[in-house]
Structure formats: structure tokens, C-alpha cells
Design a protein around this motif. Structure first.
Motif, PDB file in Angstrom:
ATOM      1  N   THR A  40       4.366   3.882  27.417  1.00 39.48           N
ATOM      2  CA  THR A  40       3.121   3.584  26.709  1.00 39.48           C
ATOM      3  C   THR A  40       2.941   2.069  26.646  1.00 39.48           C
ATOM      4  OG1 THR A  40       4.294   3.646  24.592  1.00 39.48           O
ATOM      5  CG2 THR A  40       3.196   5.672  25.294  1.00 39.48           C
ATOM      6  N   PRO A  41       1.689   1.601  26.575  1.00 40.55           N
ATOM      7  CA  PRO A  41       1.448   0.157  26.480  1.00 40.55           C
ATOM      8  C   PRO A  41       2.134  -0.435  25.244  1.00 40.55           C
ATOM      9  CG  PRO A  41      -0.584   1.326  26.952  1.00 40.55           C
ATOM     10  CD  PRO A  41       0.445   2.361  26.616  1.00 40.55           C
ATOM     11  N   SER A  65      -5.225  -1.809  30.636  1.00 44.61           N
ATOM     12  CA  SER A  65      -4.722  -0.834  31.601  1.00 44.61           C
ATOM     13  C   SER A  65      -5.650   0.358  31.767  1.00 44.61           C
ATOM     14  CB  SER A  65      -3.337  -0.321  31.188  1.00 44.61           C
ATOM     15  OG  SER A  65      -3.448   0.677  30.191  1.00 44.61           O
ATOM     16  N   SER A  71      -3.540   5.573  28.304  1.00 42.96           N
ATOM     17  CA  SER A  71      -2.827   5.684  27.028  1.00 42.96           C
ATOM     18  C   SER A  71      -1.330   5.839  27.247  1.00 42.96           C
ATOM     19  CB  SER A  71      -3.351   6.883  26.227  1.00 42.96           C
ATOM     20  OG  SER A  71      -3.124   8.094  26.932  1.00 42.96           O
ATOM     21  N   LYS A  72      -0.972   6.441  28.389  1.00 44.48           N
ATOM     22  CA  LYS A  72       0.445   6.586  28.716  1.00 44.48           C
ATOM     23  C   LYS A  72       0.575   6.969  30.185  1.00 44.48           C
ATOM     24  CE  LYS A  72       0.996  11.481  27.533  1.00 44.48           C
ATOM     25  NZ  LYS A  72       1.743  12.434  26.716  1.00 44.48           N
ATOM     26  N   LYS A 114      -7.511   7.310  27.845  1.00 46.44           N
ATOM     27  CA  LYS A 114      -7.494   6.964  26.410  1.00 46.44           C
ATOM     28  C   LYS A 114      -7.539   8.184  25.505  1.00 46.44           C
ATOM     29  CE  LYS A 114      -7.586   2.518  26.958  1.00 46.44           C
ATOM     30  NZ  LYS A 114      -6.458   1.711  26.621  1.00 46.44           N
ATOM     31  N   GLU A 166      -2.046  -3.026  21.802  1.00 49.33           N
ATOM     32  CA  GLU A 166      -3.430  -2.579  21.982  1.00 49.33           C
ATOM     33  C   GLU A 166      -4.139  -3.406  23.049  1.00 49.33           C
ATOM     34  OE1 GLU A 166      -6.599  -0.293  21.893  1.00 49.33           O
ATOM     35  OE2 GLU A 166      -4.750   0.145  20.789  1.00 49.33           O
ATOM     36  N   SER A 171      -3.091  -2.059  26.295  1.00 52.08           N
ATOM     37  CA  SER A 171      -3.686  -0.730  26.432  1.00 52.08           C
ATOM     38  C   SER A 171      -5.136  -0.825  26.897  1.00 52.08           C
ATOM     39  CB  SER A 171      -3.621   0.014  25.098  1.00 52.08           C
ATOM     40  OG  SER A 171      -4.235   1.271  25.202  1.00 52.08           O
TER      41      SER A 171
END
Length: 117
Positions: free
Chosen positions: A16-17, A26, A29-30, A50, A20, A23
Motif C-alpha cells: 500500500t502507498p 499512483s 489503493s494497493k 481507489k 496519501e 497514493s
């Protein structure tokens, strides 16, 4: 966790990022990575948007032994589950540890299309 991919034992890793800000950049979300236990090489990645919906999958195959400790995939397939589009990349020739002219990494060179020759 662990899982088998094409009968090969893999670690299943959720990435995961870190923040934030990362995130947002990118767009995911994962990612779930499947890493071969014996080679420490990623052979599959699942991408989640997301809303945490699985939107893309990258699968690599035809692992080619480069030298004692390095393998590289000769085939990669990216599947977009939202659009149904898929992109396949097949390596037909590879050179390892070659010196590359730094001019190749400038926008001017790429926009001139000289990299396509």
C-alpha cells in the motif's frame, strides 16, 4: 501469505502507498504481489483502484536465466479488467550490463522518435 502460481510457491504480499500524497500520485489503493520464493522474483501483480476494486493484473512468464543469480521474464501480459484490453510484451532480444548513452534519457531524444529506429 503464500500461494501457488503455475505450481510455483510464492509469497503473497500486499503493498500500500506509504502516504496519501503517494497514493494520489499512483492512482492505486494497493497492489498484491506474488513473489517466487526460490528466485525472489515477482511473477504476478494485482492492481486495485481507489475504491479497492481489482482493475488490472500483470503476469510475467518464460523466465530466462541471465546469469547465476538473475532471471528476467521474456513475456509480460497486462490485463485491464475494466476495459477488457490486454497488452502483451514479448522480448526477442536482450542485452545485459551494456553502457547506454545518457542522451537516450532526455525528452528531446524520445520526442524525435529516434529511439524507434
Amino acid at each position: 501469505g503464500t500461494e501457488k502460481i503455475s505450481k510455483m510457491d510464492c509469497w503473497k504480499i500486499e503493498a500500500t502507498p506509504k502516504s496519501e500524497v503517494i497514493s494520489r500520485k499512483s492512482g492505486y489503493s494497493k497492489r498484491i504481489l506474488f513473489v517466487l520464493k526460490n528466485l525472489f522474483m515477482t511473477v504476478k501483480i494485482e492492481f486495485y483502484d481507489k475504491r479497492k476494486v481489482h482493475v488490472k493484473t500483470l503476469v510475467v512468464s518464460k523466465l530466462n536465466k541471465i546469469d547465476k543469480n538473475r532471471y528476467r521474464p521474456d513475456k509480460s501480459i497486462m490485463i485491464n479488467h475494466t476495459t477488457g484490453h490486454r497488452t502483451e510484451l514479448q522480448v526477442t532480444n536482450r542485452e545485459i550490463d551494456v553502457i547506454i548513452n545518457s542522451d537516450y534519457f532526455h525528452e528531446r531524444f524520445i520526442t524525435s522518435n529516434r529511439h524507434m529506429q
